[in-house]
Design a protein around this motif. Structure first.
Motif, PDB file in Angstrom:
ATOM      1  N   ASP A 463       0.821  -1.207   0.000  1.00 30.83           N
ATOM      2  CA  ASP A 463       0.000   0.000   0.000  1.00 30.83           C
ATOM      3  C   ASP A 463       0.855   1.256   0.000  1.00 30.83           C
ATOM      4  O   ASP A 463       0.379   2.334   0.331  1.00 30.83           O
ATOM      5  N   GLN A 464       2.124   1.145  -0.368  1.00 26.76           N
ATOM      6  CA  GLN A 464       3.034   2.276  -0.309  1.00 26.76           C
ATOM      7  C   GLN A 464       3.101   2.971  -1.668  1.00 26.76           C
ATOM      8  O   GLN A 464       3.503   2.373  -2.671  1.00 26.76           O
ATOM      9  N   PHE A 465       2.724   4.255  -1.691  1.00 28.97           N
ATOM     10  CA  PHE A 465       2.812   5.018  -2.931  1.00 28.97           C
ATOM     11  C   PHE A 465       4.262   5.160  -3.389  1.00 28.97           C
ATOM     12  O   PHE A 465       4.533   5.246  -4.582  1.00 28.97           O
ATOM     13  N   VAL A 466       5.182   5.202  -2.417  1.00 28.50           N
ATOM     14  CA  VAL A 466       6.591   5.380  -2.754  1.00 28.50           C
ATOM     15  C   VAL A 466       7.088   4.205  -3.590  1.00 28.50           C
ATOM     16  O   VAL A 466       7.899   4.368  -4.511  1.00 28.50           O
ATOM     17  N   VAL A 467       6.610   2.990  -3.285  1.00 26.82           N
ATOM     18  CA  VAL A 467       7.016   1.811  -4.055  1.00 26.82           C
ATOM     19  C   VAL A 467       6.544   1.936  -5.495  1.00 26.82           C
ATOM     20  O   VAL A 467       7.297   1.656  -6.446  1.00 26.82           O
ATOM     21  N   VAL A 468       5.304   2.383  -5.682  1.00 21.57           N
ATOM     22  CA  VAL A 468       4.779   2.562  -7.028  1.00 21.57           C
ATOM     23  C   VAL A 468       5.572   3.633  -7.775  1.00 21.57           C
ATOM     24  O   VAL A 468       5.964   3.460  -8.940  1.00 21.57           O
ATOM     25  N   ALA A 469       5.827   4.752  -7.094  1.00 20.40           N
ATOM     26  CA  ALA A 469       6.555   5.839  -7.737  1.00 20.40           C
ATOM     27  C   ALA A 469       7.983   5.423  -8.080  1.00 20.40           C
ATOM     28  O   ALA A 469       8.487   5.727  -9.170  1.00 20.40           O
ATOM     29  N   GLY A 470       8.647   4.713  -7.152  1.00 17.33           N
ATOM     30  CA  GLY A 470      10.010   4.258  -7.421  1.00 17.33           C
ATOM     31  C   GLY A 470      10.070   3.271  -8.576  1.00 17.33           C
ATOM     32  O   GLY A 470      10.949   3.362  -9.448  1.00 17.33           O
ATOM     33  N   GLY A 471       9.138   2.317  -8.602  1.00 18.54           N
ATOM     34  CA  GLY A 471       9.107   1.363  -9.701  1.00 18.54           C
ATOM     35  C   GLY A 471       8.819   2.032 -11.032  1.00 18.54           C
ATOM     36  O   GLY A 471       9.428   1.701 -12.062  1.00 18.54           O
ATOM     37  N   SER A 472       7.921   3.016 -11.024  1.00 14.75           N
ATOM     38  CA  SER A 472       7.598   3.732 -12.260  1.00 14.75           C
ATOM     39  C   SER A 472       8.794   4.532 -12.749  1.00 14.75           C
ATOM     40  O   SER A 472       9.061   4.600 -13.962  1.00 14.75           O
ATOM     41  N   ALA A 473       9.515   5.154 -11.813  1.00 16.64           N
ATOM     42  CA  ALA A 473      10.707   5.920 -12.201  1.00 16.64           C
ATOM     43  C   ALA A 473      11.763   5.009 -12.812  1.00 16.64           C
ATOM     44  O   ALA A 473      12.392   5.347 -13.829  1.00 16.64           O
ATOM     45  N   LEU A 474      11.955   3.819 -12.218  1.00 16.55           N
ATOM     46  CA  LEU A 474      12.932   2.868 -12.754  1.00 16.55           C
ATOM     47  C   LEU A 474      12.505   2.392 -14.142  1.00 16.55           C
ATOM     48  O   LEU A 474      13.341   2.273 -15.056  1.00 16.55           O
ATOM     49  N   ALA A 475      11.212   2.150 -14.320  1.00 15.59           N
ATOM     50  CA  ALA A 475      10.721   1.721 -15.634  1.00 15.59           C
ATOM     51  C   ALA A 475      10.921   2.818 -16.670  1.00 15.59           C
ATOM     52  O   ALA A 475      11.302   2.542 -17.825  1.00 15.59           O
ATOM     53  N   GLU A 476      10.706   4.065 -16.264  1.00 12.90           N
ATOM     54  CA  GLU A 476      10.905   5.176 -17.198  1.00 12.90           C
ATOM     55  C   GLU A 476      12.377   5.295 -17.589  1.00 12.90           C
ATOM     56  O   GLU A 476      12.713   5.537 -18.753  1.00 12.90           O
ATOM     57  N   LEU A 477      13.269   5.110 -16.620  1.00 15.57           N
ATOM     58  CA  LEU A 477      14.699   5.129 -16.936  1.00 15.57           C
ATOM     59  C   LEU A 477      15.042   3.995 -17.910  1.00 15.57           C
ATOM     60  O   LEU A 477      15.901   4.160 -18.797  1.00 15.57           O
ATOM     61  N   GLY A 478      14.389   2.850 -17.741  1.00 12.19           N
ATOM     62  CA  GLY A 478      14.606   1.752 -18.678  1.00 12.19           C
ATOM     63  C   GLY A 478      14.191   2.117 -20.085  1.00 12.19           C
ATOM     64  O   GLY A 478      14.891   1.802 -21.068  1.00 12.19           O
ATOM     65  N   VAL A 479      13.049   2.789 -20.225  1.00 12.84           N
ATOM     66  CA  VAL A 479      12.600   3.227 -21.552  1.00 12.84           C
ATOM     67  C   VAL A 479      13.592   4.225 -22.144  1.00 12.84           C
ATOM     68  O   VAL A 479      13.887   4.196 -23.344  1.00 12.84           O
ATOM     69  N   VAL A 480      14.118   5.119 -21.283  1.00 13.17           N
ATOM     70  CA  VAL A 480      15.123   6.080 -21.749  1.00 13.17           C
ATOM     71  C   VAL A 480      16.348   5.347 -22.288  1.00 13.17           C
ATOM     72  O   VAL A 480      16.907   5.699 -23.339  1.00 13.17           O
ATOM     73  N   ALA A 481      16.796   4.315 -21.555  1.00 12.10           N
ATOM     74  CA  ALA A 481      17.969   3.551 -22.009  1.00 12.10           C
ATOM     75  C   ALA A 481      17.684   2.807 -23.311  1.00 12.10           C
ATOM     76  O   ALA A 481      18.593   2.578 -24.116  1.00 12.10           O
ATOM     77  N   MET A 482      16.450   2.431 -23.534  1.00 13.87           N
ATOM     78  CA  MET A 482      16.087   1.715 -24.757  1.00 13.87           C
ATOM     79  C   MET A 482      15.827   2.655 -25.925  1.00 13.87           C
ATOM     80  O   MET A 482      15.569   2.189 -27.054  1.00 13.87           O
ATOM     81  N   THR A 483      15.880   3.954 -25.689  1.00 14.16           N
ATOM     82  CA  THR A 483      15.498   4.905 -26.723  1.00 14.16           C
ATOM     83  C   THR A 483      16.276   4.739 -28.025  1.00 14.16           C
ATOM     84  O   THR A 483      15.680   4.775 -29.112  1.00 14.16           O
ATOM     85  N   PRO A 484      17.628   4.567 -27.987  1.00 17.79           N
ATOM     86  CA  PRO A 484      18.325   4.377 -29.272  1.00 17.79           C
ATOM     87  C   PRO A 484      17.783   3.207 -30.085  1.00 17.79           C
ATOM     88  O   PRO A 484      17.624   3.314 -31.314  1.00 17.79           O
ATOM     89  N   ALA A 485      17.498   2.090 -29.422  1.00 16.44           N
ATOM     90  CA  ALA A 485      16.956   0.936 -30.136  1.00 16.44           C
ATOM     91  C   ALA A 485      15.552   1.228 -30.649  1.00 16.44           C
ATOM     92  O   ALA A 485      15.184   0.832 -31.772  1.00 16.44           O
ATOM     93  N   LEU A 486      14.755   1.934 -29.855  1.00 17.56           N
ATOM     94  CA  LEU A 486      13.397   2.259 -30.281  1.00 17.56           C
ATOM     95  C   LEU A 486      13.410   3.234 -31.455  1.00 17.56           C
ATOM     96  O   LEU A 486      12.550   3.157 -32.342  1.00 17.56           O
ATOM     97  N   VAL A 487      14.367   4.160 -31.441  1.00 12.94           N
ATOM     98  CA  VAL A 487      14.510   5.065 -32.579  1.00 12.94           C
ATOM     99  C   VAL A 487      14.774   4.271 -33.856  1.00 12.94           C
ATOM    100  O   VAL A 487      14.255   4.576 -34.940  1.00 12.94           O
TER     101      VAL A 487
END
Length: 955
Positions: A463-487
């Motif tokens: 029930d911790q919002f911080v866990v959701v926010a932290g996981g979402s931030a990590l997932a967003e960083l993952g998408v950023v790292a994948m950006t060259p391949a996605l391009v």
């Protein structure tokens, strides 16, 4: 060591010269980094300056006194208090016995030789140039040295005579009065002359007047009493100055006489928690933030700072890459003269260092200047004066260090890229062979999956919002790292595009080193916007579903509870003149005791009435027990759940009318016109009113004989004492026939009795106000005019205009969309600038083979639009995840609270929680279409159609 220092010194000099030569690019990056530093530094300065030290706070609350004595109103029995003196309770537990209540002679507790000032506070309606104004009245000898600091004199002087007063600056602005004007209280023949203006440092918007002790409140209370109105009670404390002050031991001795003490010495040097008897008492141990809560706050703050730094780095990185590419000949000359990769990296990194230091200095200096210059406006916004302009160098240095670090981080990738170029490629301008990293996309995919799993765990299990926010931030960083391949994946769509967009897309894919950071920057900005807007839209849908109308659409209620409804005729006239009223229904309330008594007031002569609920209709979970125990404990969890849905427990026993007005039992006095305004279509209701019956919209108060019993209680104080002793409350019971109306929304009215029936039953009715049906929903201008008229009347009018559900998030969504658009266009513009620098040779080749001049402008526009489109598409997909996680977490919490309420037998009045997830398609459409299109058009407009002629570099 010296060689290392000399090389870095030279690198910094080169970077400083390049930054000065390319002022536009340098200013752009500097502003990007300096603006957040400016905001955070200004917030730090404002927060620290507004935080009062203990000494400053004491000066504002008790002046130069050593202590403030307060009667605990427990008839002088011993009490226990906390060190601040704000919380206290009796030292003895009375449990089933009557709780002690009554005044104490505080004057007998003053030490010998003390100097004492009386500080009394009450309220009054004061005459102004506009009408009447409800204001606080404070009787304190403000000019005495002991009171210095409580009030800040602005002009004139404090009162010295009984017919003189001072007023706060806000009171003078609101009332239209000035120093030298006279005023009086409503109904009082005495007049007072205003001799000075002052302000309360902790409440700049207070409407208050200051008089000498005994000059105003006592005589005004007599005026109210003569008029039969409730006099209220003045709240009195004592400022005491005594040699030696008041230690904690002294305070505890005074507590034994039923008096609470706020001591200067104790607050400056508070006792240990173990030495405070109040904290040793069960249930009074004090509340402190847990370590987990503090850790969660730090984690949330760290996440926000980290994402902000990432955003700046992604935006500034391409700008440094532009500089490195434009300086590649210079960097090649460094390599040709013996410089190695370390020197190349140092030169590019020095650019980030120079810009970072400049941004840190600029942001910090501007924050100091702006905060100091805007101090009066900040104080007005915070409604209090700063204690002092508090500058904390270490905190500002820490914030400035973030700017330097951000500049260095933004320059790392361009520095590494520049150092990998061969000397020959740099001098000839050739690009060489570029290969994308194969490891980074895999790392990004792993981060995306892990972050998604963490966010899913936080929303489904934890029930911790911080866990959701932290996981979402990590997932967003993952998408950023994948950006060259996605391009690269986006590049496969080029075969279906016309020539110019196909060239732009091919160029973006071939040069992922400059395209990926810009796309990632757009992605981050859009993801945050989509996340917030999705959450806001979902919350709005939930609020709309849970909205309960207080009246029929467009209807208006204007109710007045004070002074026995003396101002009701003026209020009715104002509403009828200024709003498009179609029909009006006047209502009254039953008054027990003298006319001006407030509900449940314990003033002499004040009483109330109660709607008696028959035993058979009482909710078994709410029945009052003789021993004071909780009746719900007699039932099992399953029984409580079943009873929670029983009609006896579902019906709410309150009587809240529109505007939050409380009337005992929800019973009001009115005629059939009220049924029309409220939209009550029951055919028997009008007939029942004409026959003298009570029309009831609740089943609970009607007994099996079809009557309602009303108990008239003559003395509230005696009734409250009987309630504490768990004895039957004495009172006269009157029984009247009733008519039940079911399936109709009465908007808070639980029972209605006609004026004739109320009079025949021996009830005294006083004006309450009116309900109005309107031809059209009142406009904002009409509302403002009405509010002005009601302010002149001076009464506390509870006005409610039913407008239906009004969205409060549309402006927020619009602001977020505009913000994302600006960031997107800025990031895409940076990428376009780099693309033009990289593609200069291609553009010249196109011109050489006969391409028209507009190709250059068209290609630049499509390059910017392609970057914006890729970032918006990826950001839209990435932004939905955190919003969904937060909403799922909220749904679990609300469902748990609902189930717990059912277990206790309270959930029957609540609906099953509705927590929808709504995607704001309008916002997404604006981002997906308008932003890339706007970015492309802007880039095309600012790009020259013709480039400079090519010239071969000298050998």
């Amino acid at each position: 060591m010296n060689k290392w220092l000399h090389s870095w010194r030279a690198a910094i000099r080169i970077a400083r010269r390049d930054a000065w030569r390319s002022k536009g690019r340098s200013f752009l990056v500097l502003a990007m980094i300096a603006l957040p530093i400016l905001g955070v530094s200004a917030a730090d300065l404002t927060l620290r300056s507004s935080e009062l030290s203990t000494e400053e706070n004491l000066s504002r609350t008790m002046g130069a006194a050593d202590a403030r004595f307060t009667d605990a109103q427990v008839s002088g029995v011993p009490i226990l208090q906390d060190p601040s003196g704000e919380t206290n309770t009796t030292a003895e537990d009375y449990q089933d016995r009557v709780w002690p209540s009554g005044p104490t002679d505080v004057t007998k507790t003053f030490p010998a030789g003390s100097t004492v000032l009386t500080d009394s506070t009450g309220s009054a309606k004061l005459s102004t140039t506009h009408g009447l104004l409800q204001s606080e009245v404070r009787e304190l000898k403000a000019g005495d040295p002991i009171a210095r600091g409580i009030m800040s004199l602005q002009d004139g002087r404090f009162p010295e005579k009984a017919d003189e007063i001072a007023a706060t600056t806000h009171f003078l602005e609101t009332s239209g009065l000035s120093i030298g004007s006279t005023l009086s209280a409503r109904g009082d023949t005495r007049t007072f002359r205003i001799v000075g203006s002052y302000e309360l440092p902790n409440d700049l918007k207070a409407d208050q007047i200051n008089a000498l002790p005994g000059a105003f409140l006592a005589s005004y209370a007599k005026v109210l009493e003569k008029s039969g109105l409730d006099t209220g009670e003045a709240y009195t404390t004592y400022l005491v100055k005594s040699a030696g002050g008041f230690t904690w031991n002294t305070v505890q001795k005074i507590n034994t006489k039923g008096v609470a003490v706020t001591s200067r010495a104790v607050l400056l040097d508070p006792p240990a928690k173990a030495d405070v008897p109040l904290y040793q008492k069960e249930g009074w141990g004090g509340f402190e933030d847990s370590a987990a809560a503090r850790a969660a706050e730090l984690a949330a703050a760290g996440t926000v700072v980290g994402l902000a730094m990432l955003e700046i780095c992604l935006l500034a990185g391409p700008a440094f890459a532009v500089g490195a590419r434009r300086s590649r000949r210079q960097l090649g000359l460094v390599g040709a003269n013996g410089g190695d990769r370390h020197h190349i990296r140092a030169i590019v990194l020095s650019g980030g260092l120079v810009i970072g230091v400049a941004a840190a200095v600029t942001g910090t200096v501007l924050a100091l200047i702006l905060t100091f210059a805007l101090q009066p406006f900040l104080e007005a916004a915070m409604n209090q004066r700063f204690g002092s302009f508090d500058v904390r160098p270490l905190e500002l240095l820490g914030i400035a260090f973030i700017a330097v670090l951000t500049g260095l981080l933004a320059a790392i990738v361009p520095a590494v890229t520049a150092s990998r170029q061969t000397v020959l490629a740099s001098l000839t301008g050739r690009r060489g062979v570029r290969r994308s990293s194969r490891v980074l996309p895999l790392i990004g995919l792993g981060a995306l999956l892990l972050g998604g799993a963490i966010a899913l765990y936080g929303s489904v299990v934890s029930d911790q919002f911080v866990v959701v926010a932290g996981g979402s931030a990590l997932a967003e960083l993952g998408v950023v790292a994948m950006t060259p391949a996605l391009v690269g994946l986006f590049g496969r769509t080029g075969r279906w595009l016309p020539l110019s967009p196909r060239l732009a897309l091919r160029d973006a894919v071939r040069n992922r080193g400059r395209t990926a950071p810009a796309v990632a920057a757009v992605l981050a900005a859009v993801a945050g916007t989509v996340a917030v807007s999705t959450y806001a839209a979902s919350r709005e849908a939930q609020d709309e579903a849970g909205y309960t109308a207080k009246l029929p659409y467009g209807a208006v209620s204007a109710l007045v509870m004070e002074d026995g409804g003396r101002d009701v005729p003026q209020v009715r006239d104002a509403v009828q003149r200024l709003l498009p009223v179609d029909s009006r229904a006047d209502v009254q309330r039953i008054q027990v005791g003298k006319t001006g008594c407030a509900p449940y007031s314990e003033a002499p002569g004040c009483g109330r009435f109660e709607m008696v609920i028959p035993k058979a209709n009482e909710c078994p979970l709410w029945i009052t027990t003789e021993d004071g125990s909780d009746p719900s404990e007699k039932f099992s969890k399953e029984q409580r759940r079943k009873l929670a849905k029983d009609w006896r427990c579902v019906e709410n026993s309150g009587g809240d009318l529109p505007g939050g007005v409380f009337v005992e039992g929800g019973l009001i006095v009115g005629d059939a016109s009220l049924l029309k305004v409220l939209g009550i279509t029951d055919a028997g209701a009008q007939k029942a009113l004409a026959e003298g019956k009570i029309v009831s919209f609740a089943k609970a108060p009607i007994d099996k004989t079809g009557t309602i019993a009303i108990k008239v209680i003559a003395d509230n104080k005696k009734a409250n004492l009987a309630d504490q002793e768990r004895k039957p409350i004495p009172g006269e019971v009157k029984t009247l026939p009733a008519h039940l109306v079911t399936g109709q929304n009465a908007y808070g009215v639980r029972a209605l009795i006609s004026p004739e029936a109320a009079k025949a039953a021996g009830f005294t009715a006083v004006p309450l106000g009116s309900f109005f049906a309107t031809d059209a929903l009142p406009s904002a201008e009409q509302r403002q005019k009405l509010d002005g008229e009601l302010a002149k009347i001076g009464s506390d009018v509870s006005l409610h205009v039913e407008e239906g559900f009004v969205s409060k998030t549309s402006i927020v969504l619009l602001a977020l969309t505009v913000f994302a658009g600006l960031v997107t266009i800025g990031a895409a513009g940076i990428a376009t600038g780099l693309a033009q620098a990289d593609a200069e040779a291609d553009l010249k080749t196109l011109s050489a083979v006969g391409a028209p001049p507009r190709v250059r402008r068209t290609l630049s526009g499509f390059q910017c639009g392609v970057v914006a489109a890729m970032g918006v598409i990826l950001g839209s997909a990435a932004g939905v995840l955190p919003a969904m996680g937060l909403r799922l977490t909220e749904e679990r919490q609300e469902l748990r609270f609902y189930q717990e309420a059912l277990d206790q037998g309270w959930g029957g009045t609540q609906d099953v929680p509705y927590v929808p997830i709504v995607v704001p398609w309008e916002t997404l459409a604006a981002l997906l279409v308008a932003v890339p299109l706007g970015a492309a058009l802007l880039a095309a407009l600012v790009t020259r159609s013709r480039g400079a002629l090519a010239r071969r570099e000298a050998a």
